[in-house]
Design an enzyme around this catalytic site. Sequence first.
Site, mmCIF file in Angstrom:
data_model
loop_
_atom_site.group_PDB
_atom_site.id
_atom_site.type_symbol
_atom_site.label_atom_id
_atom_site.label_comp_id
_atom_site.label_asym_id
_atom_site.label_seq_id
_atom_site.Cartn_x
_atom_site.Cartn_y
_atom_site.Cartn_z
ATOM 1 N N TYR A 30 0.831 -1.198 0.000
ATOM 2 C CA TYR A 30 0.000 0.000 0.000
ATOM 3 C C TYR A 30 0.874 1.259 0.000
ATOM 4 C CZ TYR A 30 -3.534 -3.384 1.618
ATOM 5 O OH TYR A 30 -4.367 -4.467 1.757
ATOM 6 N N HIS A 77 0.009 -12.159 1.385
ATOM 7 C CA HIS A 77 -0.727 -11.188 0.593
ATOM 8 C C HIS A 77 -0.802 -11.607 -0.882
ATOM 9 C CE1 HIS A 77 -1.472 -6.562 -0.047
ATOM 10 N NE2 HIS A 77 -2.555 -7.297 -0.209
#
Length: 342
Positions: A56, A140
Amino acid sequence: MHRRKIQHTGVELTELGFGASVIGNLYRVTAPHDASAALDAAWQAGIRYFDTAPHYGLGLSEHRLGAALRDRPRHQYVVSSKVGRLLVPNEQPRGVDTEGFVVRDDLRRQWDFSRDGVLRSIDETLERTGLDRLDIVYLHDPDDHWQQAADEAMPALAQLRDQGVIDAIGAGMNQSAMLARFLRETPADMVMLAGRYTLLDQSALDDVLPTAQAHGKSVVAVGVFNSGLLSQDRPTEGMKYDYQDAPRDLVHRAQALAEVCERYGTTLPAAAIAFPSTHPSVVNVTLGMRTAEQVRRNVGLHARPVPDGLWAEMRAQGLIRADVPTASGEARAPSQPSEPTH
């Protein structure tokens, strides 16, 4: 704010979580003061679960989240981050990141689900956040890396959990089938399920949710607005569904859902936030929130009671699947193999 326990762990999550992807400048710049105000508003509202990832904003989300949390009492909140993408120097920068975040691309992402990659990723996250530990670590998006993720990354996380370094481990993905495999075949405690158990997509009922229930595992639901189509009281053409312009038939179905919500005295976004938690394996709904105003709105929506009869009405109209459980535990078994309603 009420908390729910991740099964077979000592970790309790507030029912609403703060998703920090957007404060990593997802799609557009979030000013530093807006990010800080959003995190302050979340804390003031009682939110005590915060999720981030190196992906992110190429670390920006982790920096901002750590700055907001590191001076708060550590025992009062739960933080999760993710492994699988290392941040390494970018030898050919173009100026701006190419994966949806409005940040400089001095770094790039490098897939790595090896044991060493997992350990390095965690160390670098702790350095960026300035925190002394992570409570939860997810793999992830290991969609194309099942073997290494299952054989190396998850055992590495399990060892850290067993040593008491972290408290719970899992995987986070936009699909549900592989998440079910992680719950069945690895030591994962939980999964983060993105967009596959919402008012418009209940495909998780085919795999990960029954698997979680059968194995005593827990689910965190994210992406409950399906990229925006369920985020407004009255959906309109041009809104997004799973990052693309929503097809007309889905817009019409969202509008039909909104009409049922109105008849029951609630709103579509309030129902969208409440819906995943009607499943017994879902312990938390985490929302991406960019500003203090968004936090206050979503906390208010979460606090709004949603009549249990709403789900029965949606099932009766064929707007959600017949086998969707409700808060009272009622569900009709499908008369044929389950299919999503869209």
